[in-house]
Design an enzyme around this catalytic site. Structure first.
Site, PDB file in Angstrom:
ATOM      1  N   PHE A  26      55.578  41.864 -78.221  1.00 59.27           N
ATOM      2  CA  PHE A  26      54.906  42.348 -77.017  1.00 59.27           C
ATOM      3  C   PHE A  26      54.288  43.702 -77.342  1.00 59.27           C
ATOM      4  CE2 PHE A  26      54.381  43.739 -72.641  1.00 59.27           C
ATOM      5  CZ  PHE A  26      54.007  42.560 -72.015  1.00 59.27           C
ATOM      6  N   ILE A  86      55.823  49.818 -72.169  1.00 60.87           N
ATOM      7  CA  ILE A  86      54.909  50.701 -71.443  1.00 60.87           C
ATOM      8  C   ILE A  86      55.182  50.552 -69.944  1.00 60.87           C
ATOM      9  CG2 ILE A  86      52.502  51.260 -70.947  1.00 60.87           C
ATOM     10  CD1 ILE A  86      51.816  50.032 -73.725  1.00 60.87           C
ATOM     11  N   HIS A  92      60.615  46.717 -63.641  1.00 67.98           N
ATOM     12  CA  HIS A  92      60.834  45.977 -64.892  1.00 67.98           C
ATOM     13  C   HIS A  92      60.901  46.901 -66.109  1.00 67.98           C
ATOM     14  CE1 HIS A  92      60.965  42.365 -67.304  1.00 67.98           C
ATOM     15  NE2 HIS A  92      59.955  42.805 -68.046  1.00 67.98           N
ATOM     16  N   ASN A 117      66.833  52.928 -83.737  1.00 67.09           N
ATOM     17  CA  ASN A 117      66.169  52.394 -82.556  1.00 67.09           C
ATOM     18  C   ASN A 117      64.811  53.057 -82.382  1.00 67.09           C
ATOM     19  OD1 ASN A 117      65.322  51.490 -80.084  1.00 67.09           O
ATOM     20  ND2 ASN A 117      67.251  51.864 -79.040  1.00 67.09           N
TER      21      ASN A 117
END
Length: 154
Positions: A26, A86, A92, A117
């Site tokens: 994504f 983003i 969400h 990470n």
């Protein structure tokens, strides 16, 4: 290695290390740049290209499950999580950012393996583009440094 040298970033040496990378697709343009910068930095510090296992998953929420599968193999000295979340108009963003981050941390502790990470959490694409290369390099450095430190502490 003296105590003061454990984890010293000036002494990054990735020779002989095996590193697994999980990249979320994504926001693929940005995560691809993260991955390129990470792999180039790993190799710059001596990690062999053949010792880097790179897989992709659909998004940041899927990163922890792939990291878990890699950790269970015990083939890696360190892992790297790459993604880009983003902020949008809904809650969400917080859900994905919080849950992916918590999953990465939990896996590192449960499997006793360092996980760098580099799942970016940004307000907009401009912030992401401003960070992708640096954060990709940082993730590689963290993976190497922490793998060295854990080996030294054993």
């Amino acid at each position: 290695m003296q105590d003061s040298d454990k984890g010293n970033p000036q002494q990054l040496n990735g020779q002989g290390l095996r590193v697994g990378i999980v990249q979320a697709r994504f926001n693929a343009e940005m995560t691809g740049k993260l991955a390129q910068a990470c792999m180039a930095e790993l190799q710059r510090h001596g990690v062999s290209a053949a010792a880097i296992e790179h897989v992709t998953v659909p998004g940041a929420l899927e990163v922890p499950v792939a990291l878990q599968a890699m950790a269970r193999t015990k083939r890696h000295d360190a892992l790297v999580a790459l993604g880009c979340i983003i902020r949008g108009e809904t809650y969400h963003f917080e859900l994905v950012a919080n849950e992916s981050g918590a999953g990465v941390t939990r896996l590192s502790l449960d499997h006793h393996i360092p996980i760098a990470n580099a799942i970016l959490t940004v307000e907009n694409e401009a912030q992401a583009w401003a960070r992708v290369e640096e954060k990709g390099r940082d993730a590689a450095q963290v993976a190497i440094e922490m793998a060295q430190l854990l080996k030294a502490l054993q």
